[in-house]
Design an enzyme around this catalytic site. Sequence first.
Site, PDB file in Angstrom:
ATOM      1  N   LYS A 164      35.012  47.646  46.980  1.00 28.80           N
ATOM      2  CA  LYS A 164      36.257  47.109  47.555  1.00 28.80           C
ATOM      3  C   LYS A 164      37.028  48.265  48.185  1.00 28.80           C
ATOM      4  O   LYS A 164      37.564  48.157  49.289  1.00 28.80           O
ATOM      5  CB  LYS A 164      37.142  46.472  46.470  1.00 28.80           C
ATOM      6  CG  LYS A 164      36.681  45.099  45.986  1.00 28.80           C
ATOM      7  CD  LYS A 164      37.593  44.629  44.853  1.00 28.80           C
ATOM      8  CE  LYS A 164      36.958  43.511  44.060  1.00 28.80           C
ATOM      9  NZ  LYS A 164      37.682  43.213  42.806  1.00 28.80           N
ATOM     10  N   CYS A 190      44.278  46.328  44.235  1.00 29.39           N
ATOM     11  CA  CYS A 190      45.365  47.219  43.805  1.00 29.39           C
ATOM     12  C   CYS A 190      45.069  48.705  44.021  1.00 29.39           C
ATOM     13  O   CYS A 190      45.930  49.460  44.493  1.00 29.39           O
ATOM     14  CB  CYS A 190      45.710  46.968  42.342  1.00 29.39           C
ATOM     15  SG  CYS A 190      44.271  46.738  41.291  1.00 29.39           S
ATOM     16  N   HIS A 222      47.882  52.501  37.939  1.00 30.19           N
ATOM     17  CA  HIS A 222      46.615  53.151  38.256  1.00 30.19           C
ATOM     18  C   HIS A 222      46.879  54.562  38.810  1.00 30.19           C
ATOM     19  O   HIS A 222      47.843  54.768  39.554  1.00 30.19           O
ATOM     20  CB  HIS A 222      45.870  52.387  39.346  1.00 30.19           C
ATOM     21  CG  HIS A 222      45.383  51.026  38.942  1.00 30.19           C
ATOM     22  ND1 HIS A 222      45.311  50.577  37.643  1.00 30.19           N
ATOM     23  CD2 HIS A 222      44.897  50.005  39.706  1.00 30.19           C
ATOM     24  CE1 HIS A 222      44.825  49.350  37.622  1.00 30.19           C
ATOM     25  NE2 HIS A 222      44.579  48.967  38.860  1.00 30.19           N
ATOM     26  N   ASN A 261      50.147  48.999  39.356  1.00 34.20           N
ATOM     27  CA  ASN A 261      49.202  48.062  39.983  1.00 34.20           C
ATOM     28  C   ASN A 261      49.695  46.627  39.987  1.00 34.20           C
ATOM     29  O   ASN A 261      49.315  45.833  40.847  1.00 34.20           O
ATOM     30  CB  ASN A 261      47.840  48.141  39.286  1.00 34.20           C
ATOM     31  CG  ASN A 261      47.937  48.003  37.783  1.00 34.20           C
ATOM     32  OD1 ASN A 261      48.506  48.877  37.129  1.00 34.20           O
ATOM     33  ND2 ASN A 261      47.436  46.925  37.232  1.00 34.20           N
ATOM     34  N   ARG A 301      39.313  38.768  51.287  1.00 38.58           N
ATOM     35  CA  ARG A 301      39.681  40.066  51.871  1.00 38.58           C
ATOM     36  C   ARG A 301      38.756  40.535  52.984  1.00 38.58           C
ATOM     37  O   ARG A 301      39.206  41.112  53.968  1.00 38.58           O
ATOM     38  CB  ARG A 301      39.717  41.130  50.769  1.00 38.58           C
ATOM     39  CG  ARG A 301      40.873  40.945  49.814  1.00 38.58           C
ATOM     40  CD  ARG A 301      40.802  41.988  48.724  1.00 38.58           C
ATOM     41  NE  ARG A 301      41.747  41.704  47.660  1.00 38.58           N
ATOM     42  CZ  ARG A 301      41.574  42.059  46.406  1.00 38.58           C
ATOM     43  NH1 ARG A 301      40.492  42.728  46.047  1.00 38.58           N
ATOM     44  NH2 ARG A 301      42.486  41.760  45.499  1.00 38.58           N
TER      45      ARG A 301
HETATM   46  N1  NAP Z   1      46.174  42.645  37.381  1.00 36.08           N
HETATM   47  C1  NAP Z   1      46.229  43.303  38.527  1.00 36.08           C
HETATM   48  O1  NAP Z   1      46.652  44.465  38.616  1.00 36.08           O
HETATM   49  C2  NAP Z   1      45.809  42.641  39.781  1.00 36.08           C
HETATM   50  C3  NAP Z   1      46.052  43.307  40.962  1.00 36.08           C
HETATM   51  C4  NAP Z   1      45.686  42.705  42.152  1.00 36.08           C
HETATM   52  C5  NAP Z   1      45.102  41.473  42.113  1.00 36.08           C
HETATM   53  N2  NAP Z   1      44.855  40.838  40.942  1.00 36.08           N
HETATM   54  C6  NAP Z   1      44.237  39.514  40.984  1.00 36.08           C
HETATM   55  O2  NAP Z   1      45.191  38.547  40.595  1.00 36.08           O
HETATM   56  C7  NAP Z   1      44.520  37.490  39.900  1.00 36.08           C
HETATM   57  C8  NAP Z   1      45.164  37.250  38.548  1.00 36.08           C
HETATM   58  O3  NAP Z   1      45.152  38.447  37.798  1.00 36.08           O
HETATM   59  P1  NAP Z   1      45.951  38.583  36.419  1.00 36.08           P
HETATM   60  O4  NAP Z   1      45.789  39.994  36.036  1.00 36.08           O
HETATM   61  O5  NAP Z   1      47.306  38.009  36.531  1.00 36.08           O
HETATM   62  O6  NAP Z   1      45.075  37.635  35.449  1.00 36.08           O
HETATM   63  P2  NAP Z   1      45.539  36.787  34.165  1.00 36.08           P
HETATM   64  O7  NAP Z   1      46.619  37.479  33.432  1.00 36.08           O
HETATM   65  O8  NAP Z   1      44.276  36.497  33.446  1.00 36.08           O
HETATM   66  O9  NAP Z   1      46.113  35.405  34.785  1.00 36.08           O
HETATM   67  C9  NAP Z   1      45.305  34.474  35.451  1.00 36.08           C
HETATM   68  C10 NAP Z   1      46.160  33.329  35.985  1.00 36.08           C
HETATM   69  O10 NAP Z   1      45.345  32.452  36.774  1.00 36.08           O
HETATM   70  C11 NAP Z   1      45.501  31.115  36.297  1.00 36.08           C
HETATM   71  N3  NAP Z   1      44.285  30.331  36.490  1.00 36.08           N
HETATM   72  C12 NAP Z   1      43.049  30.603  36.011  1.00 36.08           C
HETATM   73  N4  NAP Z   1      42.173  29.633  36.390  1.00 36.08           N
HETATM   74  C13 NAP Z   1      42.888  28.741  37.116  1.00 36.08           C
HETATM   75  C14 NAP Z   1      42.561  27.522  37.777  1.00 36.08           C
HETATM   76  N5  NAP Z   1      41.325  27.019  37.749  1.00 36.08           N
HETATM   77  N6  NAP Z   1      43.552  26.837  38.421  1.00 36.08           N
HETATM   78  C15 NAP Z   1      44.833  27.322  38.436  1.00 36.08           C
HETATM   79  N7  NAP Z   1      45.195  28.487  37.833  1.00 36.08           N
HETATM   80  C16 NAP Z   1      44.234  29.178  37.172  1.00 36.08           C
HETATM   81  C17 NAP Z   1      45.797  31.284  34.830  1.00 36.08           C
HETATM   82  O11 NAP Z   1      46.373  30.099  34.340  1.00 36.08           O
HETATM   83  P3  NAP Z   1      46.151  29.660  32.785  1.00 36.08           P
HETATM   84  O12 NAP Z   1      47.106  30.469  31.978  1.00 36.08           O
HETATM   85  O13 NAP Z   1      46.476  28.211  32.839  1.00 36.08           O
HETATM   86  O14 NAP Z   1      44.701  29.937  32.478  1.00 36.08           O
HETATM   87  C18 NAP Z   1      46.775  32.456  34.883  1.00 36.08           C
HETATM   88  O15 NAP Z   1      48.044  31.996  35.286  1.00 36.08           O
HETATM   89  C19 NAP Z   1      43.043  37.871  39.880  1.00 36.08           C
HETATM   90  O16 NAP Z   1      42.415  37.270  40.997  1.00 36.08           O
HETATM   91  C20 NAP Z   1      43.079  39.361  40.030  1.00 36.08           C
HETATM   92  O17 NAP Z   1      41.906  39.857  40.605  1.00 36.08           O
HETATM   93  C21 NAP Z   1      45.209  41.397  39.765  1.00 36.08           C
END
Ligand code: NAP
Length: 329
Positions: A205, A126, A234, A307, A97
Amino acid sequence: MKVAVVGATGLVGTKMMQVLAERNFPVTELLPVASEKSVGKEVTFKGKTYKVIGMQDAIDAKPNVAIFSAGGNTSLEWAPKFAAAGITVIDNSSAWRMDTTKKLVVPEINASVLTPEDKIIANPNCSTIQMVVALNPLHSKYKIRRLVVSTYQSVTGTGKKAVDQLMNERNKVEGDKAYPYPIDLNVIPQIDVFLENGYTKEEMKMVNETKKILQDDSIRVTATAVRIPVMGGHSESVNVEFENDFDLDEVKEILSNSSGIILQDNLKDLIYPMPLWAHEKDEVFVGRLRRDETQENTLNMWIVSDNLRKGAATNAVQIAEYLASKNML
Ligand SMILES: NC(=O)c1ccc[n+]([C@@H]2O[C@H](COP(=O)([O-])OP(=O)(O)OC[C@H]3O[C@@H](n4cnc5c(N)ncnc54)[C@H](OP(=O)(O)O)[C@@H]3O)[C@@H](O)[C@H]2O)c1
């Protein structure tokens, strides 16, 4: 249009597939991608099941676009490899970013900065997205001088493990913890890690991304980011000091007429934005608009958004839609 969803087993990745389907993004082939431990697992897209594949297989399949939501380290390692193979990456993590060579995009505000040369495009944080969507039309009119923001952030912002922690605590079940403290019936004034200056990474951020998206380094921003036991979205209390004076009715009119914003500001009927109502919606909801009576040219606002949608999946899909509309994919 081949589309890879990297992080397809996670909260954002799952929402990403839902939003791609809902908005009828012209996906001809979906490639759900996750870590090695998930390869072979099944996910559903438009009523069909797909098997999760690994990162290298995704590159070899040469999608037009890869939407990453798999954490910063995964993005740092893999996004350049996808980009080198000619695949456009839209990245939801914080990895790129603030990289000056990468664009940080909220389509309502600055989609026009994108060019066909942009192979890694960053989706903002977000809490920043919903704030700048609500502020941008007011900034254009009155010019923002300073922002004081306090957030009330949903556990869905931390990912699956955090949602499980909240529900486990509620159901009195032992399980993994995403937070260092109980979250149910609690409020945690820490989001992400602490930095040298005493602020958290999430707070900084909001400071830095806001200036980059609004293309104005002179805006002063100070933030306190707080996690609360809520799921739908949020919320943010934002105190905005403008350079120029404003008329409250005009502020309401500007917000009502701006794309991606819904004004919910009717005190008589107790109408104001809440995560309960913003949940599963793509817009940013704004209300509790009132003059700060202690200072000139200053407005108090309450901003709520889902979010996982505008803060992540919807914004990323809107970027993909813009690129597709300009034949950049
Ligand atoms: N939650 C939000 O509101 C939000 C908003 C904006 C941005 N984000 C960003 O989006 C990302 C994911 O957030 P989330 O909330 O969805 O988390 P999450 O529910 O923990 O999901 C993480 C995902 O990443 C995959 N992953 C982890 N390590 C990996 C690797 N080495 N290679 C390939 N895939 C991998 C996981 O796969 P496995 O199941 O195989 O481990 C899972 O599909 C983060 O970077 C977060 O900062 C989140």
